[in-house]
Design a protein around this motif. Structure first.
Motif, PDB file in Angstrom:
ATOM      1  N   ARG A   1       0.853  -1.177   0.000  1.00 29.08           N
ATOM      2  CA  ARG A   1       0.000   0.000   0.000  1.00 29.08           C
ATOM      3  C   ARG A   1       0.888   1.226   0.000  1.00 29.08           C
TER       4      ARG A   1
ATOM      5  N   LEU B   1      -3.330   5.751   7.783  1.00 31.98           N
ATOM      6  CA  LEU B   1      -4.051   4.972   6.780  1.00 31.98           C
ATOM      7  C   LEU B   1      -3.640   5.437   5.396  1.00 31.98           C
ATOM      8  N   PRO B   2      -3.392   4.489   4.519  1.00 32.26           N
ATOM      9  CA  PRO B   2      -3.047   4.895   3.167  1.00 32.26           C
ATOM     10  C   PRO B   2      -4.234   5.558   2.491  1.00 32.26           C
ATOM     11  N   GLY B   3      -4.041   6.711   1.966  1.00 32.74           N
ATOM     12  CA  GLY B   3      -5.124   7.408   1.297  1.00 32.74           C
ATOM     13  C   GLY B   3      -5.157   7.050  -0.170  1.00 32.74           C
ATOM     14  N   VAL B   4      -6.247   7.399  -0.790  1.00 35.76           N
ATOM     15  CA  VAL B   4      -6.398   7.095  -2.201  1.00 35.76           C
ATOM     16  C   VAL B   4      -5.869   8.240  -3.051  1.00 35.76           C
TER      17      VAL B   4
ATOM     18  N   LYS C   1      -4.257  -5.035  -1.287  1.00 37.40           N
ATOM     19  CA  LYS C   1      -5.490  -5.548  -0.722  1.00 37.40           C
ATOM     20  C   LYS C   1      -6.749  -5.068  -1.417  1.00 37.40           C
ATOM     21  N   ASP C   2      -6.629  -4.180  -2.366  1.00 32.89           N
ATOM     22  CA  ASP C   2      -7.843  -3.764  -3.051  1.00 32.89           C
ATOM     23  C   ASP C   2      -7.563  -3.252  -4.460  1.00 32.89           C
TER      24      ASP C   2
ATOM     25  N   LYS D   1     -14.147   4.017  -7.088  1.00 36.80           N
ATOM     26  CA  LYS D   1     -14.683   2.804  -6.478  1.00 36.80           C
ATOM     27  C   LYS D   1     -13.546   1.990  -5.916  1.00 36.80           C
ATOM     28  N   ALA D   2     -13.814   1.334  -4.820  1.00 35.68           N
ATOM     29  CA  ALA D   2     -12.788   0.496  -4.205  1.00 35.68           C
ATOM     30  C   ALA D   2     -13.352  -0.885  -3.959  1.00 35.68           C
ATOM     31  N   PHE D   3     -12.645  -1.902  -4.396  1.00 34.29           N
ATOM     32  CA  PHE D   3     -13.074  -3.286  -4.197  1.00 34.29           C
ATOM     33  C   PHE D   3     -12.023  -4.027  -3.380  1.00 34.29           C
ATOM     34  N   PRO D   4     -12.283  -4.239  -2.100  1.00 38.76           N
ATOM     35  CA  PRO D   4     -11.334  -5.019  -1.298  1.00 38.76           C
ATOM     36  C   PRO D   4     -11.330  -6.468  -1.788  1.00 38.76           C
TER      37      PRO D   4
ATOM     38  N   ASN E   1     -10.682  -9.193  -0.246  1.00 40.04           N
ATOM     39  CA  ASN E   1     -11.260 -10.241   0.598  1.00 40.04           C
ATOM     40  C   ASN E   1     -12.788 -10.165   0.642  1.00 40.04           C
ATOM     41  N   ARG E   2     -13.384  -9.341  -0.199  1.00 41.89           N
ATOM     42  CA  ARG E   2     -14.831  -9.368  -0.349  1.00 41.89           C
ATOM     43  C   ARG E   2     -15.245  -9.764  -1.770  1.00 41.89           C
TER      44      ARG E   2
END
Lengths: 214, 542
Positions: free
Chosen positions: A6, A32-35, A121-122, A135-138, A140-141
């Motif tokens: 990240r 926290l890593p920002g976007v 992770k995403d 949009k963010a898609f983790p 693990n989901r």
């Protein structure tokens, strides 16, 4: 392409003004890593051209359909229209022409504003000219992934990657990736999903065993 | 055990025919609705041609008979076996399906007893399996004791369902509460403590608060409000007079007072009929409602004719929705839904009506119980997130939301009235001035509606959960733990970009939740925090 790890924490990530104990003590929000700071990977350079070709093909179809419709209008009706609404055909043709030209030009504006990032992770995907979204898609989901390519896509060596989280929702795909990039991404995401599921399973099993023992 | 060998392949009772036929009928109805209506519409056209009529009736009859034929064949091909650790189902006529459901994966057993089922001691069992698996186990019209045995086997093999199933959780408290839940959950189907029981008086209240009733009730409320000041009587009376002209003509001699009485009687009877209908519906659906909680499972049972028992495991619940309409607000009561992951097809398509999982619904509860349920469902997570629509902890969204909404509404209005104007110019429709008047009159109404929507909008979050309130007349709060989020989107419209605002949209396994018009930095930080919570979570989300 695949940004390992990240992004580093940035000072640009703003503080939330929150009542109560919003902050998780172990991870302050600053860390926290920002976007905002990620390097957006652009889509494939040929993607805009591919969209334009698609739009052009559609434009030809529309124009042909409109022409056929005009031919199909009986001479009597045509005369009636020419008498009462002489401007109508010209107006409709102009509207169609403007629409077609716009749809052919639009990819040149829209595509450079799209981009994606694959983090550990995403998956992030940004798009939109007027209405912009990220949009963010983790991973693990994500339930599974799919690779799509239409005949036109294949001509340009492109593919689109769809990710399916539970609960559906539309537009969960990244269009306009190079075919090899898309395949690499798919494999990468599938691996992440699998390793995540394995970890969760083993956690759960050990947890259940521990509880049973107690 | 009544069957000689419990491990044998069994068939469900012949009454399951009704179930299979009903399923086929539903599928048929959906697929052929377009074709059936014209077919029926043709009947009067070909009335005079006996041959055509005969063929048509034959086709119609075949279509109506088809479900029963197909249902019979399906029933004949349906077998199930309750093995030690799994349920095996064999079904399908041409395309054979072998379903193999390990009890470990079964998350809930929902039982439904139709009147026919009850007469013969039968039940229809639905097994809820985890979201990723599409095939769901359904045993129509089986013997009650077989269902009991199944329930017992499942509970024995999946004993700890509460927070303990999660094992090492996100939080340090997992171990402690895990053992507590393990001690609490006993194998077997003994019901846990009763959280709520609703009696006949509650049915009346549910009927009163029903969504269908609220329209009529609101209408009555507005009318009575308007009737009180004497000078505003006339237009309403005129309207009523015009409406019930034929009925009123008999009463012309009775004067204005009688007309008021008549109007009141009409209104009262409308309200009475509406109340009767909604209360009956409430009795049918929620009669004898009981809600129990045992070891991480919630079990609700209700119904007058068809009894439905819904069992949902707490970890499976994705979101709590607490809603409160006008009447419920007056009664100081709430309605609660606990939404599990919806059975969405993996391709992201729509949920088919047959496969919607049973939602745990509590039709009437007070604020204290709602809070308690939240604590029970989310356990250590999201404990401070408010679930009651009236909570003070909910923050307003930016007032710019009013402008955006008003703009949206006025665009819709412009489209509608613009079309009407075009029609008016063409001379098809009413006068242009009338339309312009109504257009002008509707603009303040749109602004007011936007303002009201903004007043209802709110959100709150803490380290584990997020809650979002929305509504217009009533309001509802949707609350969920952050780690159940499936994907998150931050979206900015041109207006929002200018004002430094954004809309946060999160997708859960049961639907989408939107927090509109919050500060962009807050939205982004929340999104990043949600991602962090999701990605660092090692617990199952369902």
């Amino acid at each position: 392409m695949v940004a390992e790890g990240r992004g580093p924490a940035t000072s640009a990530t703003p503080q939330l003004e929150v009542a109560g104990d919003f902050f998780n003590p172990e991870v302050p929000l600053d860390a926290l890593p920002g976007v905002e700071t990620v390097d957006w990977a652009p889509l494939h350079p040929r993607f805009a051209r591919r969209l334009q070709v698609g739009a052009a093909i559609r434009a030809v179809v529309y124009v042909a359909a409109a022409g056929a419709f005009q031919m199909a209008v009986s001479p009597r009706n045509r005369a009636a229209i020419a008498e009462s609404l002489p401007w109508l055909p010209a107006l409709l043709w102009t509207a169609l022409g403007v629409f077609c030209v716009c749809s052919i030009v639009w990819p040149l504006i829209a595509v450079p504003r799209r981009g994606y990032v694959v983090r550990e992770k995403d998956l992030l995907y940004k798009s939109g000219v007027l209405w912009r979204s990220v949009k963010a898609f983790p991973f693990n989901r994500v339930q599974h992934t799919k690779l799509n390519s239409t005949p036109l896509d294949r001509r340009f060596g492109l593919a689109s990657l769809s990710v399916f989280p539970a609960g559906g929702g539309l537009g969960n795909h990244v269009r306009g990736l190079g075919r090899e990039t898309a395949e690499r991404l798919r494999v990468y995401i599938s691996e992440r999903i699998e390793s995540g599921a394995l970890a969760a399973d083993s956690d759960e099993r050990s947890g259940a065993a521990g509880n049973a023992g107690r | 055990m009544s069957p000689p060998n419990p491990g044998d392949w069994q068939r469900s009772s012949p009454f399951a025919l009704l179930f299979f036929a009903g399923n086929v009928f539903r599928i048929l109805a959906r697929a052929m609705m377009g074709a059936l209506i014209p077919l029926i519409a043709i009947v009067p056209l070909v009335r005079d041609d006996p041959r055509a009529l005969g063929i048509l009736l034959l086709v119609l009859g075949a279509i109506l008979l088809l479900p029963f034929v197909v249902g019979t064949v399906q029933w004949a091909c349906f077998r199930f076996r309750i093995a030690g650790d799994r349920l095996l189902i064999r079904k399908g006529v041409l395309k054979k399906t072998a379903l193999d459901l390990p009890y470990e994966r079964v998350q809930g057993i929902n039982v439904r007893r139709s009147p026919v089922d009850r007469l013969f001691g039968l039940v229809t069992v639905t097994l809820d399996t985890s979201g990723s698996v599409q095939a769901e186990g359904k045993l129509p019209s089986i013997k009650a004791e077989v269902a009991h045995r199944l329930q017992r086997s499942v509970t024995a093999l999946r004993p700890v369902l509460g927070g303990a199933a999660a094992g090492e959780g996100d939080s340090e408290a997992a171990g402690r509460s895990g053992s507590a839940a393990a001690a609490e959950a006993r194998p077997g189907v003994e019901p846990g403590p009763v959280l709520l029981r609703l009696g006949p008086a509650d049915m009346v209240r549910i009927g009163l608060a029903s969504r269908n009733f609220i329209f009529v009730a609101a209408l009555v409320g507005v009318l009575t409000d308007l009737l009180q000041p004497g000078d505003s009587l006339d237009p309403i009376l005129e309207a009523i007079e015009a409406g019930v002209d034929s009925a009123a003509s008999a009463f012309t001699g009775l004067g204005a007072l009688a007309q008021v009485g008549l109007a009141a009687a009409v209104i009262a009877s409308i309200a009475g009929v509406a109340l009767l209908l909604t209360v009956t519906a409430a009795f049918l659906r929620h009669h004898n409602f009981t809600l129990q909680h045992d070891g991480g499972r919630f079990r609700s049972r209700a119904g007058l004719l068809t009894q439905r028992e819904v069992v949902v495991e707490a970890p499976k619940i994705q979101q709590l929705t607490v809603s409160q309409g006008l009447v419920l607000r007056w009664l100081r009561q709430y309605r609660l839904y606990a939404l599990p992951a919806a059975a969405v097809s993996p391709e992201g398509g729509r949920v088919s009506a047959v496969e919607v999982p049973d939602v745990l619904e509590v039709p009437l509860l007070d604020g204290r119980l709602a809070e308690e349920l939240r604590t029970l469902v989310f356990e250590r997570e999201a404990t401070a997130v408010p679930v009651l629509p009236g909570s003070l902890g909910l923050k307003r969204v930016s007032p710019h939301y009013i402008r955006a909404l008003a703009l949206r509404y006025s665009l819709v209005l412009a489209a509608v009235f613009g079309t009407l104007l075009l029609l008016a110019w063409a001379g098809v429709f009413a006068r242009t001035s009338t339309i312009l008047f109504w257009w002008a009159a509707s603009v303040p109404a749109a602004a007011l509606a936007a303002w009201q929507r903004w007043r209802r909008q709110g959100y709150a979050y803490d380290r584990d959960g997020l809650a979002s309130r929305s509504g217009f007349i009533g309001s509802e709060v949707k609350a969920f733990p952050l780690r159940k989020v499936q994907s998150a989107t931050v979206r900015q419209s041109p207006l929002q970009r200018r004002k430094g605002l954004a809309t946060l949209r999160v997708q859960l396994a049961c639907g989408r939740i939107t927090v509109p018009y919050i500060d962009r930095r807050v939205a982004c930080a929340l999104r990043d925090y949600i991602l962090y919570r999701v990605e660092s979570s090692r617990r199952r989300w369902h």
